[in-house]
Design a protein around this motif. Structure first.
Motif, mmCIF file in Angstrom:
data_model
loop_
_atom_site.group_PDB
_atom_site.id
_atom_site.type_symbol
_atom_site.label_atom_id
_atom_site.label_comp_id
_atom_site.label_asym_id
_atom_site.label_seq_id
_atom_site.Cartn_x
_atom_site.Cartn_y
_atom_site.Cartn_z
ATOM 1 N N LYS A 2 0.864 -1.204 -0.033
ATOM 2 C CA LYS A 2 0.135 0.121 0.021
ATOM 3 C C LYS A 2 0.828 1.348 0.013
ATOM 4 O O LYS A 2 2.022 1.368 0.716
ATOM 5 C CB LYS A 2 -0.911 0.116 1.093
ATOM 6 N N GLN A 3 0.384 2.291 -0.616
ATOM 7 C CA GLN A 3 0.991 3.897 -0.760
ATOM 8 C C GLN A 3 0.982 4.154 0.817
ATOM 9 O O GLN A 3 0.030 3.989 1.603
ATOM 10 C CB GLN A 3 0.109 4.711 -1.615
ATOM 11 N N GLN A 4 1.944 4.948 1.250
ATOM 12 C CA GLN A 4 1.886 5.517 2.549
ATOM 13 C C GLN A 4 0.872 6.907 2.519
ATOM 14 O O GLN A 4 0.860 7.587 1.413
ATOM 15 C CB GLN A 4 3.302 6.102 2.848
ATOM 16 N N LEU A 5 0.312 6.946 3.566
ATOM 17 C CA LEU A 5 -0.454 8.288 3.619
ATOM 18 C C LEU A 5 -0.382 8.844 5.341
ATOM 19 O O LEU A 5 -0.341 8.098 6.191
ATOM 20 C CB LEU A 5 -1.843 7.905 3.367
ATOM 21 N N THR A 6 -0.093 10.246 5.324
ATOM 22 C CA THR A 6 0.121 10.767 6.739
ATOM 23 C C THR A 6 -1.325 11.446 6.935
ATOM 24 O O THR A 6 -1.485 12.422 6.215
ATOM 25 C CB THR A 6 1.264 11.638 6.569
ATOM 26 N N VAL A 7 -1.668 11.250 7.999
ATOM 27 C CA VAL A 7 -3.011 12.156 8.577
ATOM 28 C C VAL A 7 -2.267 12.829 10.049
ATOM 29 O O VAL A 7 -1.832 12.288 10.618
ATOM 30 C CB VAL A 7 -4.316 11.079 9.110
ATOM 31 N N ILE A 8 -2.652 14.224 9.812
ATOM 32 C CA ILE A 8 -2.120 14.975 10.928
ATOM 33 C C ILE A 8 -3.287 15.780 11.351
ATOM 34 O O ILE A 8 -4.133 16.384 10.652
ATOM 35 C CB ILE A 8 -1.020 15.997 10.636
ATOM 36 N N LYS A 9 -3.365 15.753 12.812
ATOM 37 C CA LYS A 9 -4.465 16.442 13.392
ATOM 38 C C LYS A 9 -3.870 17.579 14.210
ATOM 39 O O LYS A 9 -2.889 17.327 15.151
ATOM 40 C CB LYS A 9 -5.128 15.839 14.375
ATOM 41 N N ILE A 10 -4.172 18.722 13.995
ATOM 42 C CA ILE A 10 -3.638 19.867 14.823
ATOM 43 C C ILE A 10 -4.925 20.633 15.718
ATOM 44 O O ILE A 10 -5.850 20.610 15.329
ATOM 45 C CB ILE A 10 -2.774 21.194 13.984
ATOM 46 N N GLU A 174 -7.775 1.132 4.770
ATOM 47 C CA GLU A 174 -8.230 0.021 3.969
ATOM 48 C C GLU A 174 -7.343 0.116 2.718
ATOM 49 O O GLU A 174 -6.943 -0.780 1.928
ATOM 50 C CB GLU A 174 -9.671 0.314 3.592
ATOM 51 N N VAL A 175 -7.005 1.418 2.449
ATOM 52 C CA VAL A 175 -6.411 1.465 0.864
ATOM 53 C C VAL A 175 -4.861 2.173 1.136
ATOM 54 O O VAL A 175 -4.233 2.069 0.235
ATOM 55 C CB VAL A 175 -7.193 2.456 0.166
ATOM 56 N N PHE A 176 -4.509 2.539 2.206
ATOM 57 C CA PHE A 176 -3.343 3.243 2.367
ATOM 58 C C PHE A 176 -2.632 2.544 3.570
ATOM 59 O O PHE A 176 -3.135 1.967 4.430
ATOM 60 C CB PHE A 176 -3.047 4.699 2.752
ATOM 61 N N GLU A 177 -1.107 2.757 3.635
ATOM 62 C CA GLU A 177 -0.610 2.710 5.045
ATOM 63 C C GLU A 177 -0.431 3.852 5.790
ATOM 64 O O GLU A 177 0.169 4.829 5.258
ATOM 65 C CB GLU A 177 0.947 2.163 4.788
ATOM 66 N N VAL A 178 -1.359 3.872 6.653
ATOM 67 C CA VAL A 178 -1.548 5.166 7.498
ATOM 68 C C VAL A 178 -0.616 5.589 8.630
ATOM 69 O O VAL A 178 -0.764 4.566 9.567
ATOM 70 C CB VAL A 178 -3.139 5.304 7.544
ATOM 71 N N THR A 179 -0.036 6.809 8.867
ATOM 72 C CA THR A 179 0.487 7.040 10.131
ATOM 73 C C THR A 179 -0.192 8.126 10.388
ATOM 74 O O THR A 179 -0.748 9.305 9.683
ATOM 75 C CB THR A 179 1.890 7.614 9.573
#
Lengths: 259, 259
Positions: A2-10, A174-179
């Protein structure tokens, strides 16, 4: 793979500080690959409510989102904050689009149905439109979410920004490798809130249970960490809690959460 | 042959009337094929400005968008109005996404540079991001634009909603066969503003010049019609001006604009 994806909450502490926000948005723009930003509200909604003479409604020590407060939240979160963040990201050459959950039916929620407390126009997330969100990210867009969702019956709803970040991360895993990164004013989860050097660098569910029992972790940190363990158990790859400088400095200290 | 696309601009008279707005959004949802909505502001921005003690700044009889007024415009247009319109479209099973020009860098503008009047934070449209907008429409999304754009240097700008509709229609006519509809409180362009039966059903540039000279067309209608003739000369297929009921009733009277 899976493609990497970064979720950031500020959180509000960055939103309320223009210098910090500018620095953060510049750092966010430098993150490579697919990324999603979720922002909280900060103090402007409360200030605006005060300046038009609204008093925040409290029941049993909990803030209630009545219709006038929801209206202010929509204006400030989805309007003022979201659009200024997007404009500043564009200035940093990040092609961002600002979203509420109503846009693209991206985050469907339902009005909270609590047995004893009427929270007003507060929504609990039911479903993320992962298919559409994946297509939008595929257009090399960085989605920027405010903490407003909808019930698909025409009603906007105020929703916790930490929960939105967590639900987006779960759905996208489900579709990305999420950090998933929770950025706040501290360097991480502290054993002593007065001591910035007391960062717990790694926490798993066993240590979390022990620290809760000892009272070292308490109050606002509990729902935050519950969100984290929930996200990990539902497929999110990696979670970090700390100051936003952890996004840029490889040697920054932060809390890494593991199951 | 190009795919059909309908651009509809609604003004403050519909925005300010919840019953009309609900009816319009239901009618809009029934329009087949690709469609784009552009909405004006209505009176809420002025009301909000008054309730927090701001006085609209006027220079030579023209309203100036100073920083506090821009802030209100962003809150109300991009926040309150745009998100409530999107939520109501979702309730009508139209998958809409609300946009300012900053989102996706969809409408780039520049701060108006007038030799004698400083209009403040007012933007004149420079460029529509047609490629991205086409991709978004290709996802079966109905874009909903408010009248806020940006300069790509982080500055949001207040922009005339009629102009936004016209510039979007022109840009999209490269890839679609575009019909542009201006909906307002009248049944069309009238030769006698007091008489709803005086609708000019067809107007071309020759008749327009004549009616302007005679003074039958004047004031606010002139920039509206100038916008229309400009759009037609730049590729828009068809333009209609009238009450929003023209979208639904095949036998409604409206003004059709031709070159």
């Amino acid at each position: 793979m899976k493609q990497q994806l970064t979720v950031i909450k500020i959180g509000g502490n960055i939103i309320d500080n223009p210098t910090e926000l500018t620095q953060f948005l510049s750092d966010f723009s430098k993150i490579e690959g697919a990324k999603v930003l979720v922002h909280g509200g900060g103090k402007s909604a409360t200030k605006m409510a005060q300046s038009i003479g609204l008093t925040p409604k409290m029941v049993d020590g909990r803030r209630i989102t009545d219709a006038p407060m929801l209206d202010i939240a929509v204006m400030i979160y989805a309007g003022q904050i979201n659009k200024n963040v997007v404009a500043e990201l564009q200035a940093n050459n990040t092609n961002a689009i600002g979203f509420s959950g109503a846009d693209g039916n991206l985050i469907l929620s339902e009005k909270r149905n609590h047995p004893t407390i009427d929270y007003g126009f507060v929504g609990d997330v039911k479903k993320v439109n992962t298919a559409l969100l994946q297509k939008i990210i595929g257009l090399e867009i960085a989605p920027v979410f405010c903490a407003i969702t909808h019930d698909k019956n025409g009603q906007l709803l105020n929703t916790n920004a930490d929960t939105i970040a967590s639900e987006l991360a779960i759905a996208l895993s489900e579709v990305f490798e999420v950090t998933l990164n929770y950025c706040f004013e501290k360097a991480g989860v502290l054993t002593d809130v007065e001591d910035e050097n007391s960062v717990i660098q790694q926490i798993n569910s066993e240590l979390y249970a022990k620290l809760k029992e000892e009272g070292a972790i308490h109050s606002g940190m509990i729902p935050k960490l519950d969100n984290c363990f929930n996200s990990l158990s539902k497929g999110v790859q990696k979670i970090k809690i700390g100051h936003h400088k952890m996004l840029k400095n490889a040697d920054a200290i932060y809390t890494s959460i593991q199951l």
